[in-house]
Design an enzyme around this catalytic site. Structure first.
Site, PDB file in Angstrom:
ATOM      1  N   HIS A  61       0.840  -1.196   0.000  1.00 51.16           N
ATOM      2  CA  HIS A  61       0.000   0.000   0.000  1.00 51.16           C
ATOM      3  C   HIS A  61       0.875   1.245   0.000  1.00 51.16           C
ATOM      4  O   HIS A  61       2.087   1.169   0.165  1.00 51.16           O
ATOM      5  CB  HIS A  61      -0.968  -0.007   1.190  1.00 51.16           C
ATOM      6  CG  HIS A  61      -0.301   0.060   2.534  1.00 51.16           C
ATOM      7  ND1 HIS A  61       0.589  -0.894   2.976  1.00 51.16           N
ATOM      8  CD2 HIS A  61      -0.394   0.973   3.542  1.00 51.16           C
ATOM      9  CE1 HIS A  61       1.006  -0.584   4.195  1.00 51.16           C
ATOM     10  NE2 HIS A  61       0.429   0.555   4.555  1.00 51.16           N
ATOM     11  N   ASP A  65       6.194   4.310   4.736  1.00 48.00           N
ATOM     12  CA  ASP A  65       7.128   3.317   5.299  1.00 48.00           C
ATOM     13  C   ASP A  65       7.279   2.067   4.421  1.00 48.00           C
ATOM     14  O   ASP A  65       8.217   1.305   4.586  1.00 48.00           O
ATOM     15  CB  ASP A  65       6.752   2.937   6.751  1.00 48.00           C
ATOM     16  CG  ASP A  65       5.334   2.422   6.923  1.00 48.00           C
ATOM     17  OD1 ASP A  65       4.450   2.846   6.157  1.00 48.00           O
ATOM     18  OD2 ASP A  65       5.098   1.602   7.838  1.00 48.00           O
ATOM     19  N   HIS A  66       6.372   1.882   3.452  1.00 47.01           N
ATOM     20  CA  HIS A  66       6.420   0.688   2.600  1.00 47.01           C
ATOM     21  C   HIS A  66       6.944   0.982   1.195  1.00 47.01           C
ATOM     22  O   HIS A  66       7.131   0.070   0.400  1.00 47.01           O
ATOM     23  CB  HIS A  66       5.025   0.059   2.488  1.00 47.01           C
ATOM     24  CG  HIS A  66       4.532  -0.450   3.805  1.00 47.01           C
ATOM     25  ND1 HIS A  66       4.462  -1.790   4.104  1.00 47.01           N
ATOM     26  CD2 HIS A  66       4.136   0.215   4.923  1.00 47.01           C
ATOM     27  CE1 HIS A  66       4.027  -1.931   5.352  1.00 47.01           C
ATOM     28  NE2 HIS A  66       3.825  -0.720   5.867  1.00 47.01           N
ATOM     29  N   HIS A 140      -7.054  -2.108   5.855  1.00 47.03           N
ATOM     30  CA  HIS A 140      -6.167  -1.083   6.407  1.00 47.03           C
ATOM     31  C   HIS A 140      -6.816   0.283   6.175  1.00 47.03           C
ATOM     32  O   HIS A 140      -7.920   0.356   5.655  1.00 47.03           O
ATOM     33  CB  HIS A 140      -4.794  -1.222   5.734  1.00 47.03           C
ATOM     34  CG  HIS A 140      -3.693  -0.483   6.408  1.00 47.03           C
ATOM     35  ND1 HIS A 140      -3.542  -0.431   7.766  1.00 47.03           N
ATOM     36  CD2 HIS A 140      -2.655   0.249   5.904  1.00 47.03           C
ATOM     37  CE1 HIS A 140      -2.475   0.289   8.056  1.00 47.03           C
ATOM     38  NE2 HIS A 140      -1.922   0.723   6.951  1.00 47.03           N
ATOM     39  N   HIS A 265       6.779  -5.887  11.020  1.00 49.71           N
ATOM     40  CA  HIS A 265       6.152  -4.565  11.166  1.00 49.71           C
ATOM     41  C   HIS A 265       5.933  -4.257  12.654  1.00 49.71           C
ATOM     42  O   HIS A 265       4.830  -3.957  13.107  1.00 49.71           O
ATOM     43  CB  HIS A 265       4.835  -4.508  10.383  1.00 49.71           C
ATOM     44  CG  HIS A 265       4.365  -3.114  10.038  1.00 49.71           C
ATOM     45  ND1 HIS A 265       3.610  -2.361  10.907  1.00 49.71           N
ATOM     46  CD2 HIS A 265       4.552  -2.349   8.946  1.00 49.71           C
ATOM     47  CE1 HIS A 265       3.332  -1.194  10.344  1.00 49.71           C
ATOM     48  NE2 HIS A 265       3.901  -1.159   9.151  1.00 49.71           N
TER      49      HIS A 265
HETATM   50 ZN   LIG Z   1       3.289   0.279   7.714  1.00 53.17          ZN
HETATM   51 ZN   LIG Z   2       0.107   1.350   6.552  1.00 53.13          ZN
END
Ligand SMILES: [Zn+2]
Ligand SMILES: [Zn+2]
Length: 298
Positions: A61, A65-66, A140, A265
């Protein structure tokens, strides 16, 4: 063989010992990356994953951070004279955001970058000769995809069976290709001399609330990599921010019948991951919290 390397196991912000999310799966010289947090290219160097072998990158997504690590990784590939095209998968609707991140400084890339939208339903993304990678929807704060890396089942010759039929030499390749063979006027089928070897499956689910879709995708899989941002003491926060606790991830693993559960995570607030690991093990014995650089070979 499948080799899984945890390149980054933190969530939201990095810590001294945990980099931002990324997992690599290597199979027969090809690398597939799942998420690409900031610093992923440094982690790849540290843990011996070659960027030039990366065939595709699957982004769960569009949270920073990803995804932020993509900008640097793709530039380094270009500076190292990459020519082979690469595919980047991202939930549908965020393709433009990825292209903007890649090309904000009008960098020159000597290779083709395909940015492909993932539908918010179970979808096959990549179909290799011996394996396939598919996606499934997660829960999410914005559209998020889980990924399933599945080897296809294959057939293996069984000595006691093929000796009985006097199969030898080039017979093996012939029966593999055509599915049958005639010896001394007798027809032998491939299934008479082989057995099925079940393909291994690895499921990656981050970021998400615990979900039925993850449990279904993980059914009888070899390994479930599930986010575990929090422990149960923060379960309200986990629900509010649409993440999972260690106990919730372990429930999904138990429900699915997966062989192995690895949590990732991990919120920066947990300096020691042992209590989190224990929380998961009470529900799913053998559960582990991943550390950067951990390798699992399947
Ligand atoms: Zn994350
Ligand atoms: Zn996230």
């Amino acid at each position: 063989m499948l080799r899984v390397t945890f390149l980054g196991t933190s969530g939201a912000t990095p810590t001294k010992s945990r980099s931002l999310p990324s997992v690599s799966i290597e199979r027969e010289g090809s690398v597939f990356l799942f998420d690409c947090g900031e610093g992923t290219q440094m982690q790849m160097m540290k843990y011996g994953i070659s960027p030039q072998k990366v065939k595709a990158i699957f982004i769960s997504h569009m949270h920073g951070d990803h995804v932020i690590g993509l900008a640097g990784l793709l530039r380094s590939m270009a500076l190292n004279a990459r020519k082979e095209e690469i595919s980047i998968f991202i939930p549908k609707g965020y393709e433009g955001g990825i292209r903007a991140l890649i090309s904000f400084d009008k960098a020159m890339f000597g290779y083709k970058i395909n940015v492909i939208g993932i539908p918010h339903r179970v979808s096959k993304l990549l179909d290799g000769k011996d394996f396939a990678i598919s996606s499934f929807p997660l829960k999410h704060t914005l559209p998020s995809s889980g990924f399933a890396f599945r080897e296809k089942d294959r057939r293996r010759f069984v000595k006691s069976k093929y000796e009985k039929y006097k199969i030898k030499g080039t017979d093996f390749s012939r029966i593999s290709k055509t599915g049958k063979l005639k010896i001394d006027g007798r027809t032998i089928a491939l299934k008479d001399v082989t057995e099925v070897v079940k393909g291994k499956a690895i499921i990656y689910a981050s970021d998400t609330r615990p979900s039925k879709a993850t449990a279904k995708a993980s059914s009888n899989a070899s390994l479930l990599i599930h986010e575990s941002s929090y422990m149960s003491s923060e379960k309200d926060l986990a629900a509010e921010r649409m993440h999972s606790t260690a106990a919730e991830a372990a429930e999904v693993a138990r429900e699915s019948g997966v062989e192995m559960l690895v949590l990732t995570h991990i919120s920066a607030r947990y300096k020691d991951a042992k209590p989190m690991e224990k929380e998961a093990q009470e529900i799913f014995p053998g559960a582990k919290v991943a550390n950067d650089g951990d390798v699992i070979s399947l």
